[in-house]
Design an enzyme around this catalytic site. Structure first.
Site, short mmCIF file in Angstrom:
data_model
loop_
_atom_site.label_atom_id
_atom_site.label_comp_id
_atom_site.label_asym_id
_atom_site.label_seq_id
_atom_site.Cartn_x
_atom_site.Cartn_y
_atom_site.Cartn_z
N SER A 235 52.83 27.19 43.38
CA SER A 235 51.59 27.80 43.86
C SER A 235 50.41 26.85 43.64
CB SER A 235 51.38 29.16 43.17
OG SER A 235 50.38 29.91 43.80
N GLU A 366 56.43 34.87 51.27
CA GLU A 366 55.37 34.32 50.42
C GLU A 366 54.27 35.33 50.13
OE1 GLU A 366 54.81 31.52 48.87
OE2 GLU A 366 56.21 30.06 49.71
N HIS A 435 56.38 35.32 46.78
CA HIS A 435 55.78 34.14 46.14
C HIS A 435 56.00 34.26 44.63
CE1 HIS A 435 52.60 31.01 46.08
NE2 HIS A 435 52.02 31.63 45.07
#
Ligand SMILES: *[C@@H]1O[C@H](CO)[C@@H](O)[C@H](O)[C@H]1NC(C)=O
Ligand SMILES: *[C@@H]1O[C@H](CO)[C@@H](O)[C@H](O)[C@H]1NC(C)=O
Ligand SMILES: *[C@@H]1O[C@H](CO)[C@@H](O)[C@H](O)[C@H]1NC(C)=O
Ligand SMILES: *[C@@H]1O[C@H](CO)[C@@H](O)[C@H](O)[C@H]1NC(C)=O
Ligand SMILES: *[C@@H]1O[C@H](CO)[C@@H](O)[C@H](O)[C@H]1NC(C)=O
Ligand SMILES: *[C@@H]1O[C@H](CO)[C@@H](O)[C@H](O)[C@H]1NC(C)=O
Ligand SMILES: *[C@@H]1O[C@H](CO)[C@@H](O)[C@H](O)[C@H]1NC(C)=O
Ligand SMILES: *[C@@H]1O[C@H](CO)[C@@H](O)[C@H](O)[C@H]1NC(C)=O
Ligand SMILES: *[C@@H]1O[C@H](CO)[C@@H](O)[C@H](O)[C@H]1NC(C)=O
Ligand SMILES: *[C@@H]1O[C@H](CO)[C@@H](O)[C@H](O)[C@H]1NC(C)=O
Ligand SMILES: *[C@@H]1O[C@H](CO)[C@@H](O)[C@H](O)[C@H]1NC(C)=O
Length: 530
Positions: A235, A366, A435
């Protein structure tokens, strides 16, 4: 229960004595910046952990909002058996799946509500520490490959002390690598964009470089090989890892990189560095109302950290909870042309990037846990149109990055994480391969998740992902020989991507087009549940 025949015990002690002594873990490691005393992990006693290792001077007092400073030589003995605090941050009061359903992915705050709406009690300014895990038998002679991990958290939260980012199981399983994870400054302490700083910015990114420098200098003492460091991030840590390749292209100190869900390309840059208006807004509210930029900064250096975090965090929460029309404030990365550049496409075309192999990963859904959803009807889940659009922003940045890397001839491997395992989603059906959830596989932390793993596919997928990543860290040229070819955008079907945990398979190769055609073929549809 008797495990060993007492008659044999005498023999074993006699024979094994010297061997055992030779493999006794050495829990004290002396390097330039200090002597660190670690311990063995209780669950995995063949893993040695050093949870608290300062890598730069504490950025406090006059060093608040300054670049990280190199540590002096020291022979101080430092207890590294417990984690230090995470860097100064705030616990939002805005409900989300992160705080309600998948809670192991947040920093540990020891009893503070996950919806506190207050400064994180276990965060502090004196936070520039990293943690090291090695096999218990590692010594200065071991020269093991090193994976240096940068946690995510959107540059506003995150740190080393996150239950699902602890690698003891992985190091236990391999007995062949060293893992480092890193605290770095976030939010207004990392990215103040203050007028008084004359364009000096992105202290969080500078901290990360200081951590890599510390590791390159000192990891040998812990059994790591400074010539075999791979930088990996997820990330915000992933885009930071990618930006690192440009900022330090002439002297990367690492020999490979991995970006899980984040790239330099397409990463939003904070325009406010031009005026510093957000910093001034906070300064005024906290009693530092100065026309003069230097005085404003000086005054703000004296305001206690919790007052600053509480004001910034509560103001930002209010934008969601109270008044969506108030002007936003954000303290994030800004272009300084040193750590962050204005145009990464241009940097690629000019070849101003460290020429290193790289793995780029994305997750199939995601954005499922990143876009807003009705908090009073969790089952309804988020708007799918928004999930797909926001997921594609990450997937297409990965695609575009790969195309530009291909043009430079840089070895690039791609994966898509597609696992939908109920223990990782906290049972929230619409999360899917959200995610972050690939980290449970790499770290092996699915095993310590509050819910027990329910699907045997999960263990085999985790093993496959750990093994591939470790092979890459050991030898960045090894993946093709293991059945994971380089991605080539120009190939028929749009190259090949390793897909993990989807369609009942731990690992299989799929065509690039089946993952990311929607990025470049008009009318193509993206599949969030492969
Ligand atoms: C541990 O390492 C230190 C520094 O290398 C050394 O001085 C010490 O003797 C070692 N202790 C053991 C028990 O091996
Ligand atoms: C041992 O490792 C496991 C898995 O990483 C972790 O959850 C646990 O907290 C560790 N134990 C200690 C005492 O650090
Ligand atoms: C910023 O620039 C001003 C004027 O050149 C100077 O007085 C000040 O010390 C600088 N501040 C920092 C933090 O570099
Ligand atoms: C924060 O900065 C942004 C970008 O410069 C600006 O649009 C916004 O109005 C600022 N917020 C406040 C409260 O000043
Ligand atoms: C947030 O909103 C509450 C309620 O309107 C208000 O009392 C408080 O001052 C606001 N906090 C900030 C930091 O803007
Ligand atoms: C960064 O460089 C670009 C051009 O390459 C320039 O337009 C921009 O003003 C520079 N920004 C800063 C903060 O130096
Ligand atoms: C970035 O650079 C590329 C290549 O030079 C150029 O085509 C593009 O227009 C630039 N983008 C911006 C926003 O300046
Ligand atoms: C979902 O979001 C899209 C794009 O903003 C919007 O057009 C659509 O109406 C939304 N759907 C629902 C059910 O709210
Ligand atoms: C990827 O590149 C295409 C073509 O240059 C561009 O239209 C698109 O916005 C880029 N996407 C991202 C997420 O960077
Ligand atoms: C997620 O957490 C909320 C709040 O505790 C709860 O109402 C909801 O049932 C949870 N979702 C699932 C699938 O457990
Ligand atoms: C994930 O699997 C569950 C069954 O375990 C299913 O109900 C859910 O719809 C799946 N989610 C997605 C996004 O595919």
């Amino acid at each position: 229960m008797m495990l060993v025949d007492p008659n044999l015990l005498f023999l074993l002690v006699g024979l094994a004595g010297p061997t055992f002594a030779a493999t006794q873990p050495n829990l004290t490691v002396k390097v330039r910046t200090g002597t660190f005393v670690g311990n063995l992990n209780d669950t995995y006693p063949d893993v040695r952990q050093f949870k608290y290792i300062p890598y730069a001077k504490p950025p406090v007092g006059p060093l608040r909002w300054m670049p990280p400073q190199r540590l002096d030589d020291s022979s101080e003995v430092i207890d590294s058996t417990t984690f230090g605090p995470s860097c100064s941050q705030y616990v939002t009061a805005v409900p989300s799946a992160w705080a309600l359903n998948i809670t192991g992915n947040l920093i540990v705050n020891y009893g503070e509500s996950l919806l506190a709406g207050q400064v994180a009690q276990n965060s502090a300014e004196d936070c520039l520490t990293l943690a090291i895990w090695t096999p218990a038998t590692a010594s200065a002679a071991s020269k093991l490959p090193v994976i240096h991990f940068l946690t995510g958290g959107g540059d506003v939260t995150g740190g080393v002390n996150i239950p699902t980012q602890l690698p003891a199981h992985w190091v236990h399983a391999s007995q062949a690598h060293v893992v480092v994870t890193t605290n770095y400054r976030v939010n207004i302490f990392g990215y103040p964009n203050a007028r008084g700083l004359n364009g000096s910015a992105n202290f969080g990114l500078r901290d990360q470089r200081a951590a890599v420098e510390w590791v390159a200098e000192n990891i040998a003492g812990f059994g790591g090989d400074p010539a075999q460091i791979t930088l990996w991030g997820q990330s915000a840590g992933a885009s930071a890892t990618d930006m690192y390749l440009f900022a330090h292209h002439a002297d990367p100190l690492v020999r490979a990189s991995v970006s899980s869900s984040g790239e330099a390309l397409g990463h939003a840059q904070n325009p406010d560095i031009a005026t510093g208006s957000n910093f001034t807004f906070v300064a005024k509210a906290l009693g530092c109302d100065f026309e003069d930029a230097a005085l404003e900064l000086e005054c703000m250096r004296r305001v206690p950290m919790p007052r600053i975090e509480n004001f910034v965090g509560q103001y930002q929460d209010n934008s969601t909870l109270v008044d969506s029309s108030q002007p936003a404030i954000a303290f994030t990365r800004a272009v300084d042309n040193v750590t962050v550049f204005a145009n990464y496409t241009e940097r690629y075309l000019q070849g101003q990037i460290a020429k290193l192999p790289k793995i780029i990963g994305t997750t199939a859904r995601e954005a499922s846990a990143l876009v807003p959803y009705p908090i009073h009807d969790v089952a309804a889940g988020p708007n799918e149109t928004l999930v797909v659009a926001s997921t594609l922003a990450t997937v297409c940045a990965a695609h575009n990055t790969t195309v530009l890397r291909n043009a430079l001839g840089l070895p690039t491997f791609r994966y898509e994480w597609g696992g939908n395992f109920s223990d990782l989603t906290g049972g929230v059906a619409w999360l899917g391969a959200y995610h972050y959830s690939d980290l449970y596989m790499f770290f092996g932390s699915y095993l310590i998740n509050p819910l027990p793993p329910a699907d045997p596919l999960e263990a085999s997928t985790a093993r496959a992902m750990q093994d591939f990543l470790l092979d890459f860290v050991r030898d960045p040229t090894s993946l093709p020989g293991r059945g994971w070819p380089e991605y080539r955008a120009g190939a028929e079907g749009g190259g090949q991507i390793a897909q993990f945990g989807a369609d009942g398979r731990a690992f299989k190769l799929v065509s690039g087009d089946s993952v990311e055609a929607a990025c470049h073929i008009p009318g193509a549809v993206y599949n969030t549940t492969p």
